[in-house]
Design a protein around this motif. Structure first.
Motif, PDB file in Angstrom:
ATOM      1  N   ASN A  39       0.870  -1.172   0.000  1.00 38.55           N
ATOM      2  CA  ASN A  39       0.000   0.000   0.000  1.00 38.55           C
ATOM      3  C   ASN A  39       0.908   1.223   0.000  1.00 38.55           C
ATOM      4  OD1 ASN A  39      -1.908   1.970   0.458  1.00 38.55           O
ATOM      5  ND2 ASN A  39      -2.198   1.446   2.612  1.00 38.55           N
ATOM      6  N   CYS A  42       0.548   4.557   2.210  1.00 38.91           N
ATOM      7  CA  CYS A  42       0.861   4.570   3.640  1.00 38.91           C
ATOM      8  C   CYS A  42       2.212   3.909   3.927  1.00 38.91           C
ATOM      9  CB  CYS A  42      -0.274   3.877   4.402  1.00 38.91           C
ATOM     10  SG  CYS A  42      -0.118   3.861   6.179  1.00 38.91           S
ATOM     11  N   ASP A  44       2.627   0.472   3.753  1.00 39.51           N
ATOM     12  CA  ASP A  44       2.405  -0.842   4.374  1.00 39.51           C
ATOM     13  C   ASP A  44       2.743  -1.952   3.382  1.00 39.51           C
ATOM     14  OD1 ASP A  44       1.073   0.689   6.368  1.00 39.51           O
ATOM     15  OD2 ASP A  44      -0.770   0.567   5.176  1.00 39.51           O
ATOM     16  N   CYS A  67       1.739   0.398   9.182  1.00 33.93           N
ATOM     17  CA  CYS A  67       0.954   1.012  10.255  1.00 33.93           C
ATOM     18  C   CYS A  67       0.197  -0.038  11.067  1.00 33.93           C
ATOM     19  CB  CYS A  67      -0.023   2.031   9.668  1.00 33.93           C
ATOM     20  SG  CYS A  67      -1.398   1.305   8.777  1.00 33.93           S
ATOM     21  N   ARG A 131      -7.707   5.278   5.080  1.00 32.13           N
ATOM     22  CA  ARG A 131      -7.160   4.132   5.815  1.00 32.13           C
ATOM     23  C   ARG A 131      -7.774   2.797   5.408  1.00 32.13           C
ATOM     24  NH1 ARG A 131      -4.329   5.815  10.099  1.00 32.13           N
ATOM     25  NH2 ARG A 131      -3.030   4.049   9.522  1.00 32.13           N
ATOM     26  N   CYS A 134      -5.369   0.383   4.070  1.00 33.82           N
ATOM     27  CA  CYS A 134      -4.526  -0.227   5.107  1.00 33.82           C
ATOM     28  C   CYS A 134      -5.214  -1.485   5.633  1.00 33.82           C
ATOM     29  CB  CYS A 134      -4.300   0.737   6.270  1.00 33.82           C
ATOM     30  SG  CYS A 134      -3.539   2.308   5.828  1.00 33.82           S
TER      31      CYS A 134
HETATM   32 ZN    ZN Z   1      -1.408   1.964   6.648  1.00 33.99          ZN
END
Ligand code: ZN
Length: 151
Positions: A39, A42, A44, A67, A131, A134
């Motif tokens: 991702n 972010c 991730d 995260c 988010r 995520c």
């Molecule tokens: Zn994230």
């Protein structure tokens, strides 16, 4: 913050700290699929490995970084789907995606809430569209890994 939100926060922190099924294992299953998902918005990432015996998910492990939401979500997913089957995954995947798009409202379906278990804790993520990726990362990895294992 309501009691329920506090409890959910606790569930997420717990999964983020101690990932269930974290650490890739050598699956002995007949069919094995692996997927690496990133991702980028972010930072991730998750690498997930699934082993299938017929329709049965008999091995599920992953490794990742990023995260708390991304790492806790793949952990909760592993907890509820290890030792289940492809049909259960598909039902849970659809339910979790619906939860992510409910703008923070619970699903209001007892069967689906039972199915999602700790994954219900991510309901609040639906209020923050940025988010959602995520929280979906591990689920996308499992969907991709299952497709590979079945091909
Ligand atoms: Zn994230």
């Amino acid at each position: 913050m309501s009691d329920l939100e506090q409890m959910y926060q606790q569930v997420i922190m717990d999964h983020a700290k101690q990932g269930r099924g974290k650490g890739l294992v050598d699956a002995q299953s007949r069919r094995i699929g692996e997927s690496h998902q990133v991702n980028t918005t972010c930072g991730d990432e998750v690498t997930l490995r699934v082993g299938l015996n017929g329709e049965h998910i008999d091995s599920l492990s992953w490794d990742g970084a990023g995260c708390s939401i991304s790492q806790a979500s793949v952990s909760a997913m592993t907890e509820i789907l290890a030792d289940t089957d492809i049909d259960t995954f598909e039902e849970a995947f659809d339910a979790f995606r619906e939860l992510m798009h409910s703008r923070g409202e619970p699903l209001d379906d007892e069967h689906l809430e039972d199915l999602l278990g700790d994954a219900n804790a991510f309901v609040g993520v639906g209020k923050y569209p940025a988010r959602i990726k995520c929280a979906m990362l591990g689920w996308s990895a499992l969907r991709d890994a299952l497709a590979k294992a079945q091909s």
